[in-house]
Each structure stands twice: as structure tokens, then as C-alpha cells.
Motif scaffolding. Sequence first.
Motif, PDB file in Angstrom:
ATOM      1  N   VAL A  23       0.875  -1.110  -0.138  1.00 24.88           N
ATOM      2  CA  VAL A  23      -0.070   0.122   0.027  1.00 24.88           C
ATOM      3  C   VAL A  23       0.818   1.183  -0.026  1.00 24.88           C
ATOM      4  O   VAL A  23       0.813   2.253  -0.748  1.00 24.88           O
ATOM      5  CB  VAL A  23      -1.007   0.019   1.107  1.00 24.88           C
ATOM      6  N   PHE A  24       1.914   1.430   0.777  1.00 24.12           N
ATOM      7  CA  PHE A  24       2.672   2.464   0.863  1.00 24.12           C
ATOM      8  C   PHE A  24       4.052   2.443   0.376  1.00 24.12           C
ATOM      9  O   PHE A  24       5.017   3.504   0.446  1.00 24.12           O
ATOM     10  CB  PHE A  24       2.766   2.885   2.596  1.00 24.12           C
ATOM     11  N   SER A  25       4.500   1.337  -0.496  1.00 23.79           N
ATOM     12  CA  SER A  25       5.541   1.004  -0.947  1.00 23.79           C
ATOM     13  C   SER A  25       5.514   0.418  -2.357  1.00 23.79           C
ATOM     14  O   SER A  25       6.100  -0.714  -2.752  1.00 23.79           O
ATOM     15  CB  SER A  25       6.777   0.242  -0.430  1.00 23.79           C
ATOM     16  N   VAL A  26       4.533   0.964  -3.485  1.00 22.27           N
ATOM     17  CA  VAL A  26       4.703   0.518  -4.722  1.00 22.27           C
ATOM     18  C   VAL A  26       5.089   1.110  -5.861  1.00 22.27           C
ATOM     19  O   VAL A  26       5.507   2.372  -5.548  1.00 22.27           O
ATOM     20  CB  VAL A  26       2.999   0.109  -4.929  1.00 22.27           C
ATOM     21  N   PRO A  27       5.592   0.589  -6.749  1.00 26.30           N
ATOM     22  CA  PRO A  27       5.774   1.536  -8.212  1.00 26.30           C
ATOM     23  C   PRO A  27       5.081   2.438  -8.619  1.00 26.30           C
ATOM     24  O   PRO A  27       3.852   2.169  -8.527  1.00 26.30           O
ATOM     25  CB  PRO A  27       6.198   0.518  -9.220  1.00 26.30           C
ATOM     26  N   VAL A  28       5.474   3.867  -8.652  1.00 26.61           N
ATOM     27  CA  VAL A  28       4.377   4.784  -9.179  1.00 26.61           C
ATOM     28  C   VAL A  28       4.208   4.885 -10.523  1.00 26.61           C
ATOM     29  O   VAL A  28       5.562   5.349 -11.087  1.00 26.61           O
ATOM     30  CB  VAL A  28       4.924   6.329  -8.147  1.00 26.61           C
ATOM     31  N   LYS A  29       3.274   5.034 -10.975  1.00 26.31           N
ATOM     32  CA  LYS A  29       3.076   5.238 -12.408  1.00 26.31           C
ATOM     33  C   LYS A  29       2.173   6.365 -12.646  1.00 26.31           C
ATOM     34  O   LYS A  29       1.087   6.517 -12.553  1.00 26.31           O
ATOM     35  CB  LYS A  29       2.478   3.912 -13.178  1.00 26.31           C
ATOM     36  N   VAL A  30       2.964   7.502 -13.282  1.00 30.17           N
ATOM     37  CA  VAL A  30       2.107   8.600 -13.533  1.00 30.17           C
ATOM     38  C   VAL A  30       1.072   8.508 -14.388  1.00 30.17           C
ATOM     39  O   VAL A  30       0.150   9.359 -14.138  1.00 30.17           O
ATOM     40  CB  VAL A  30       3.234   9.799 -14.091  1.00 30.17           C
ATOM     41  N   ASN A  31       0.927   7.840 -15.499  1.00 33.62           N
ATOM     42  CA  ASN A  31      -0.046   7.676 -16.456  1.00 33.62           C
ATOM     43  C   ASN A  31      -1.577   7.013 -15.704  1.00 33.62           C
ATOM     44  O   ASN A  31      -2.424   7.353 -16.098  1.00 33.62           O
ATOM     45  CB  ASN A  31       0.337   6.782 -17.620  1.00 33.62           C
ATOM     46  N   ILE A  32      -0.990   5.984 -14.599  1.00 24.92           N
ATOM     47  CA  ILE A  32      -2.286   5.645 -13.884  1.00 24.92           C
ATOM     48  C   ILE A  32      -2.847   6.582 -13.001  1.00 24.92           C
ATOM     49  O   ILE A  32      -4.116   6.947 -12.960  1.00 24.92           O
ATOM     50  CB  ILE A  32      -1.819   4.406 -13.342  1.00 24.92           C
ATOM     51  N   LYS A 104      -9.937  -1.952  -9.629  1.00 25.70           N
ATOM     52  CA  LYS A 104      -8.406  -2.511  -9.577  1.00 25.70           C
ATOM     53  C   LYS A 104      -7.631  -1.329  -9.981  1.00 25.70           C
ATOM     54  O   LYS A 104      -6.631  -1.054  -9.156  1.00 25.70           O
ATOM     55  CB  LYS A 104      -8.288  -3.806 -10.666  1.00 25.70           C
ATOM     56  N   VAL A 105      -7.856  -0.487 -11.030  1.00 23.32           N
ATOM     57  CA  VAL A 105      -7.119   0.828 -11.432  1.00 23.32           C
ATOM     58  C   VAL A 105      -7.018   1.682 -10.248  1.00 23.32           C
ATOM     59  O   VAL A 105      -6.110   2.240  -9.880  1.00 23.32           O
ATOM     60  CB  VAL A 105      -7.195   0.838 -12.466  1.00 23.32           C
ATOM     61  N   ARG A 106      -8.214   1.932  -9.931  1.00 19.15           N
ATOM     62  CA  ARG A 106      -8.623   3.151  -8.853  1.00 19.15           C
ATOM     63  C   ARG A 106      -7.968   2.533  -7.468  1.00 19.15           C
ATOM     64  O   ARG A 106      -7.292   3.578  -6.895  1.00 19.15           O
ATOM     65  CB  ARG A 106     -10.026   3.039  -8.451  1.00 19.15           C
ATOM     66  N   LYS A 107      -7.954   1.399  -7.084  1.00 16.33           N
ATOM     67  CA  LYS A 107      -7.009   1.134  -5.883  1.00 16.33           C
ATOM     68  C   LYS A 107      -5.586   1.078  -6.045  1.00 16.33           C
ATOM     69  O   LYS A 107      -4.917   1.610  -5.158  1.00 16.33           O
ATOM     70  CB  LYS A 107      -7.363  -0.302  -5.495  1.00 16.33           C
ATOM     71  N   SER A 108      -5.190   0.741  -7.274  1.00 14.99           N
ATOM     72  CA  SER A 108      -3.761   0.712  -7.509  1.00 14.99           C
ATOM     73  C   SER A 108      -3.308   2.262  -7.490  1.00 14.99           C
ATOM     74  O   SER A 108      -2.250   2.588  -7.003  1.00 14.99           O
ATOM     75  CB  SER A 108      -3.440   0.026  -8.817  1.00 14.99           C
ATOM     76  N   LEU A 110      -4.640   4.624  -5.868  1.00 16.38           N
ATOM     77  CA  LEU A 110      -4.642   5.240  -4.305  1.00 16.38           C
ATOM     78  C   LEU A 110      -3.169   4.719  -3.763  1.00 16.38           C
ATOM     79  O   LEU A 110      -2.697   5.550  -2.914  1.00 16.38           O
ATOM     80  CB  LEU A 110      -5.731   4.814  -3.756  1.00 16.38           C
ATOM     81  N   CYS A 111      -2.809   3.716  -3.940  1.00 15.87           N
ATOM     82  CA  CYS A 111      -1.602   2.967  -3.366  1.00 15.87           C
ATOM     83  C   CYS A 111      -0.393   3.750  -3.821  1.00 15.87           C
ATOM     84  O   CYS A 111       0.550   4.054  -3.163  1.00 15.87           O
ATOM     85  CB  CYS A 111      -1.224   1.768  -3.515  1.00 15.87           C
ATOM     86  N   MET A 112      -0.440   4.305  -4.976  1.00 19.00           N
ATOM     87  CA  MET A 112       0.563   4.942  -5.818  1.00 19.00           C
ATOM     88  C   MET A 112       0.606   6.377  -5.236  1.00 19.00           C
ATOM     89  O   MET A 112       1.529   6.889  -5.038  1.00 19.00           O
ATOM     90  CB  MET A 112       0.458   4.997  -7.469  1.00 19.00           C
ATOM     91  N   ALA A 113      -0.382   7.151  -4.894  1.00 23.66           N
ATOM     92  CA  ALA A 113      -0.466   8.161  -4.278  1.00 23.66           C
ATOM     93  C   ALA A 113      -0.084   8.374  -2.940  1.00 23.66           C
ATOM     94  O   ALA A 113       0.591   9.270  -2.535  1.00 23.66           O
ATOM     95  CB  ALA A 113      -1.909   9.068  -4.440  1.00 23.66           C
ATOM     96  N   LEU A 114      -0.202   7.291  -2.283  1.00 21.52           N
ATOM     97  CA  LEU A 114       0.244   6.958  -0.751  1.00 21.52           C
ATOM     98  C   LEU A 114       1.379   6.871  -0.706  1.00 21.52           C
ATOM     99  O   LEU A 114       2.360   7.455   0.012  1.00 21.52           O
ATOM    100  CB  LEU A 114      -0.501   5.975  -0.103  1.00 21.52           C
ATOM    101  N   THR A 115       1.995   6.192  -1.599  1.00 25.54           N
ATOM    102  CA  THR A 115       3.686   5.808  -1.750  1.00 25.54           C
ATOM    103  C   THR A 115       4.271   7.130  -2.147  1.00 25.54           C
ATOM    104  O   THR A 115       5.381   7.354  -1.544  1.00 25.54           O
ATOM    105  CB  THR A 115       3.630   4.894  -2.884  1.00 25.54           C
ATOM    106  N   ASP A 116       3.739   8.023  -2.947  1.00 30.25           N
ATOM    107  CA  ASP A 116       4.425   9.218  -3.517  1.00 30.25           C
ATOM    108  C   ASP A 116       4.503  10.118  -2.322  1.00 30.25           C
ATOM    109  O   ASP A 116       5.446  10.650  -2.170  1.00 30.25           O
ATOM    110  CB  ASP A 116       3.532   9.877  -4.494  1.00 30.25           C
ATOM    111  N   LYS A 117       3.521  10.214  -1.197  1.00 30.20           N
ATOM    112  CA  LYS A 117       3.560  11.042  -0.267  1.00 30.20           C
ATOM    113  C   LYS A 117       4.539  10.435   0.864  1.00 30.20           C
ATOM    114  O   LYS A 117       5.287  11.170   1.337  1.00 30.20           O
ATOM    115  CB  LYS A 117       2.344  11.291   0.559  1.00 30.20           C
ATOM    116  N   MET A 118       4.559   9.072   0.778  1.00 25.35           N
ATOM    117  CA  MET A 118       5.471   8.471   1.838  1.00 25.35           C
ATOM    118  C   MET A 118       7.166   8.628   1.252  1.00 25.35           C
ATOM    119  O   MET A 118       7.831   9.049   2.047  1.00 25.35           O
ATOM    120  CB  MET A 118       5.415   7.068   1.795  1.00 25.35           C
TER     121      MET A 118
END
Length: 207
Positions: A23-32, A104-108, A110-118
Motif C-alpha cells: 500500500v505504501f511502497s509500490v511502483p508509482v506510474k504517472v499515467n495511472i 482495480k486501477v482505482r485501488k492501484s 490510491l496506493c501509488m498516491a500514498l507511496t508518493d507522499k511516503m
Amino acid sequence: MAVAGVYNLKNEKISEVVLRDDVFSVPVKVNILHQVVVSQLAARRSGTASVKTRAEVKGSGSKLWRQKGTGRARAGNAASPTRKGGGVAFGPSLRSYRQKVNKKVRKSALCMALTDKMQNEQLTVVDSFALSQIKTKSFVEAMNGFDVRGALIVIGEKSENLEKSSKNVPRIKVLQHQGLNVYDILKYEHLFLEKSAIEKIEEALVA
């Protein structure tokens, strides 16, 4: 597992909390992230702009005058788009601007946005945002202690004192964990998570 410090409202570290890597450490994809943000903003559009076509304009459907012999230009009925009071040829009509993005994309995202802040050290875990009374001054003093210019605060349960105390403070938004969304996470410079909200967020995103 990532570990984050837990702070009180005086910005004092009182404990630590373990955060899930999925949730807090996933690859961040700008296009998603872009796709989901565009979808959110599109869904906010009302789509209520509407005009009448020539078929919807009230009036006689008969020809205004005979085709030949009058010396005037030929004319159809009064609802013609070329006439005053007539219908509009290619005007807007009621529509929905919603763009479908699967769950699935929406959840993904959210995880990317949380990871970015982290990753950018813009995420702070607070033990509790419970305020003893509705008082804007007390809330502002607490936020000044964290030295942030703008923040999204996510809480575990509804808090009337917090919501009303922060209502008139610029660049601050309070959300319950159910309302967490990609646009708000990215919009606000800093993200505060109440400790009680973390477990509920993780449960929702990995389910």
C-alpha cells in the motif's frame, strides 16, 4: 514493511507504526495517476447544459410562405436554426462526462498516491486528531507545530470538533477514511493520517 513514526498534536514522536509495503511502497506510474485524476474531475461536471433543437421548438410546422412568386427567399418552418427563435443546430445536450475506470486501477492509483507522499516525506501519522472543543485557534496552533502550508487530514471516525475547527482554515481539508481519493492526496502538499485510519485504509485497498 515500512515503519513510520507516530506523533501527537505537539509534533512529538510517541511511537511507531508498521505500514504495508503493498500500500505504501509500490511502483508509482504517472499515467495511472493521471487517468484516475482526470476521471474524478470529469465526474464532477454536471453535464446539464442543454438547448432545443428545431424538433423541440414550439410552433407551427407549416411552411412560412409559398416557395415561389413572393420575391423573398424561400423559407421552411419557423423552427429553422437560421431564423430568430428557431432551434439550435449543434448545441449542447444533457450528457454524462463520466469516464469509467475499473476498481482495480482505482485501488492501484490510491496506493501509488500514498507511496508518493511516503517517498517524498510528506506523510505524517498522528496518534489522534481529537480536539476537546470546537476552536479554530487550537487547531491552527497544532498545525503550525508541524510547519506545513497545506494538508489533507484523514481520520478514522467522524469528528465534529475537528471538522468545524478546520472549516475556515485555508488549504486544509478533513476527510474520513472512506472518502480518501487520489485527487485530494495529490492536491494537498502534506498528508496526515490518523493512526486509527491506517488499518481501515490498508484493509480497503488490499481486499
